[in-house]
Design an enzyme around this catalytic site. Structure first.
Site, short mmCIF file in Angstrom:
data_model
loop_
_atom_site.label_atom_id
_atom_site.label_comp_id
_atom_site.label_asym_id
_atom_site.label_seq_id
_atom_site.Cartn_x
_atom_site.Cartn_y
_atom_site.Cartn_z
N LYS A 58 0.83 -1.20 0.00
CA LYS A 58 0.00 0.00 0.00
C LYS A 58 0.87 1.25 0.00
O LYS A 58 0.61 2.21 -0.74
CB LYS A 58 -0.92 0.01 1.22
CG LYS A 58 -1.80 1.23 1.33
CD LYS A 58 -2.65 1.17 2.60
CE LYS A 58 -3.50 2.43 2.75
NZ LYS A 58 -4.30 2.42 4.01
N ASP A 83 5.14 -2.31 11.85
CA ASP A 83 3.78 -2.43 12.38
C ASP A 83 3.83 -2.02 13.84
O ASP A 83 4.35 -2.75 14.69
CB ASP A 83 3.29 -3.86 12.24
CG ASP A 83 1.85 -4.04 12.73
OD1 ASP A 83 1.28 -3.08 13.29
OD2 ASP A 83 1.30 -5.15 12.57
N ASN A 110 4.52 9.89 13.07
CA ASN A 110 3.29 10.37 12.46
C ASN A 110 2.15 9.35 12.49
O ASN A 110 0.98 9.72 12.52
CB ASN A 110 3.59 10.77 11.01
CG ASN A 110 2.35 10.97 10.17
OD1 ASN A 110 1.74 12.03 10.18
ND2 ASN A 110 1.96 9.93 9.43
N SER A 157 0.41 14.42 18.01
CA SER A 157 -0.62 14.29 19.01
C SER A 157 -1.92 14.83 18.41
O SER A 157 -2.15 14.70 17.21
CB SER A 157 -0.24 15.03 20.29
OG SER A 157 -1.24 14.89 21.27
N TYR A 184 -8.79 7.42 22.64
CA TYR A 184 -8.00 8.26 21.75
C TYR A 184 -7.34 9.39 22.53
O TYR A 184 -6.15 9.67 22.36
CB TYR A 184 -8.89 8.83 20.64
CG TYR A 184 -8.16 9.68 19.64
CD1 TYR A 184 -7.19 9.14 18.81
CD2 TYR A 184 -8.46 11.04 19.50
CE1 TYR A 184 -6.51 9.92 17.88
CE2 TYR A 184 -7.81 11.83 18.57
CZ TYR A 184 -6.84 11.27 17.75
OH TYR A 184 -6.17 12.04 16.84
N LYS A 188 -3.34 10.23 22.89
CA LYS A 188 -2.78 11.49 22.40
C LYS A 188 -2.12 12.30 23.53
O LYS A 188 -1.12 12.98 23.30
CB LYS A 188 -3.87 12.32 21.71
CG LYS A 188 -4.40 11.69 20.42
CD LYS A 188 -3.36 11.69 19.31
CE LYS A 188 -2.69 10.37 19.09
NZ LYS A 188 -1.71 10.39 17.97
#
Length: 323
Positions: A58, A83, A110, A157, A184, A188
Site C-alpha cells: 500500500k 507495524d 506520524n 498528538s 484516543y 494522544k
C-alpha cells in the site's frame, strides 16, 4: 522566535527557501495522508527520507508522489516495514536501522489510529494506547542513539488529548467502560507526555522533542468515524461556535495539516519547541478550555513533568525494556 506561519500555512509555505540537502529524516505512517505529504515535502527540499509503514504494498503505491518529488528535488526516499501494533515488528524494524547505522536528523512519529473499536494489539494492549503510544515509545527509544546531536523527535498528538488524561492504573479498559474517544484522548496525551520526558532526557546532547497537533483533516485516520458522523460532529461544533459569536471551524487540507510537523521538525527554533506542544505552526498556550477538538491550546496535565516520568516508567514496564 515568532512564527510567521499559521493555520492555513502549507508544507511548501514553511519550507520555502529551505535546502535540506544532507538531512536524513524518518517518518512513520507513510501509506496515506499526512505521512505521505510530510515525506513529499521533505524530499522535495532535498532531504533523504526513510518512510515506515505496516503495509509496504500500500505504501509503495501511496508514495509515488514522494519518489517523483525526490527525483525533482534531488532528495531520496526508501521504505521500511513497521507495524506499531506488534512489538516483534517494531524490534525487527529498529534492529535493521541500528544495524544499518546511519544517523537521523529528525524522527517524525506520524502514524496512528483514531476512535477505533475496542480491540488489542498483538501484545495485548488496548489498540489506541498500544499503537499510538507504546508502539512509538518502543520504536523511538530503540533507535534514539541514531538521532544525531542537534536532531529532533516530533510526536503527532491531537487536540483530542483534551478528551482524557492518561490512566496508568487501567490503560487497557479492564475496569473502565470503553469509549473510543476517551481511549484516543489517553493515547494522544501520552504522545505529548512522551515528548516531554524524551526532551528532558536527551536535550543535554542537543536532541529535542516536541508534540504537534496537525488540525482537523479528513484523512484515512477518520475511517472509524465515518463521513456522516464526521459531518455531524463539525455541524455541532459550528453551532456552538456560532452561539458563542466565533467563526466556523474548517477542516484543513492535507498540506496544511502536515505543515506543523515540518515546521517543528526543521524550521522552528529547537529551544522554542523543545518539550512543548505545537499547533498551527506555533507553540500552543496552556488552556483549561472545554474538551472540544478545535480550540487552540494544550491541557496542563499533558505537559506535567511528573506525569511524563510516571508514564515513561510504566511504558518501560509494558514493553519489557529500560531506556
Amino acid at each position: 522566535m515568532t512564527s510567521a506561519f499559521g493555520a492555513t500555512s502549507t508544507t511548501d509555505d514553511v519550507l520555502a527557501g529551505i535546502d535540506l540537502s544532507g538531512k536524513r529524516i524518518l517518518v512513520t505512517g507513510v501509506s496515506a495522508g499526512l505521512g505521505v505529504e510530510t515525506a513529499r515535502a521533505l524530499v522535495a527540499h532535498s532531504a533523504s527520507v526513510v518512510g515506515a509503514a505496516r503495509d509496504l504494498k500500500k505504501a509503495e503505491t501511496a508514495t509515488a508522489p514522494v519518489r517523483e518529488a525526490a527525483a525533482e528535488g534531488h532528495g531520496a526516499f526508501e521504505l521500511t516495514e513497521l507495524d506499531l501494533a506488534s512489538f516483534a515488528s517494531i524490534r525487527a524494524a529498529s534492529d535493521r536501522l541500528v544495524a544499518d547505522g546511519r544517523a537521523f536528523d529528525v524522527v517524525i512519529a506520524n502514524a496512528g489510529v483514531m476512535a477505533a473499536p475496542f480491540g488489542h494489539t498483538a501484545d495485548g494492549f488496548e489498540t489506541q494506547f498500544g499503537t499510538n503510544h507504546l508502539g512509538h515509545f518502543l520504536f523511538v527509544n530503540r533507535i534514539a542513539g541514531l538521532i544525531a546531536p542537534g536532531g529532533r523527535l516530533v510526536n503527532l498528538s491531537s487536540a483530542g488529548h483534551r478528551y482524557a488524561d492518561v490512566d496508568l492504573d487501567d490503560p487497557n479498559f479492564e475496569r473502565t467502560p470503553y469509549d473510543p474517544w476517551i481511549a484516543y484522548g489517553r493515547s494522544k496525551t501520552s504522545n505529548i507526555l512522551f515528548a516531554v520526558e524524551f526532551d528532558r532526557r536527551h536535550q543535554a546532547r542537543g536532541v529535542r522533542a516536541a508534540a504537534v497537533h496537525p488540525g482537523g483533516i479528513n484523512t484515512e485516520l477518520t475511517r472509524h468515524v465515518g463521513v456522516d458522523r464526521l459531518k455531524t460532529m463539525v455541524e455541532r461544533i459550528n453551532a456552538d461556535l456560532t452561539a458563542a459569536g466565533k467563526p466556523p471551524f474548517r477542516l484543513k487540507t492535507i498540506p496544511q495539516g502536515a505543515a506543523t510537523s515540518v515546521w517543528a521538525g526543521v524550521v522552528a527554533d529547537a529551544d522554542e519547541v523543545g518539550g512543548r506542544y505545537c499547533e498551527n505552526c506555533h507553540v500552543a498556550p496552556v488552556t483549561q478550555s472545554p474538551t472540544d477538538p478545535i480550540s487552540e491550546g494544550v491541557r496542563s496535565y499533558a505537559l506535567d513533568p511528573d506525569r511524563a516520568k510516571a508514564l515513561w516508567a510504566k511504558s518501560e514496564e509494558f514493553v519489557g525494556e529500560r531506556f
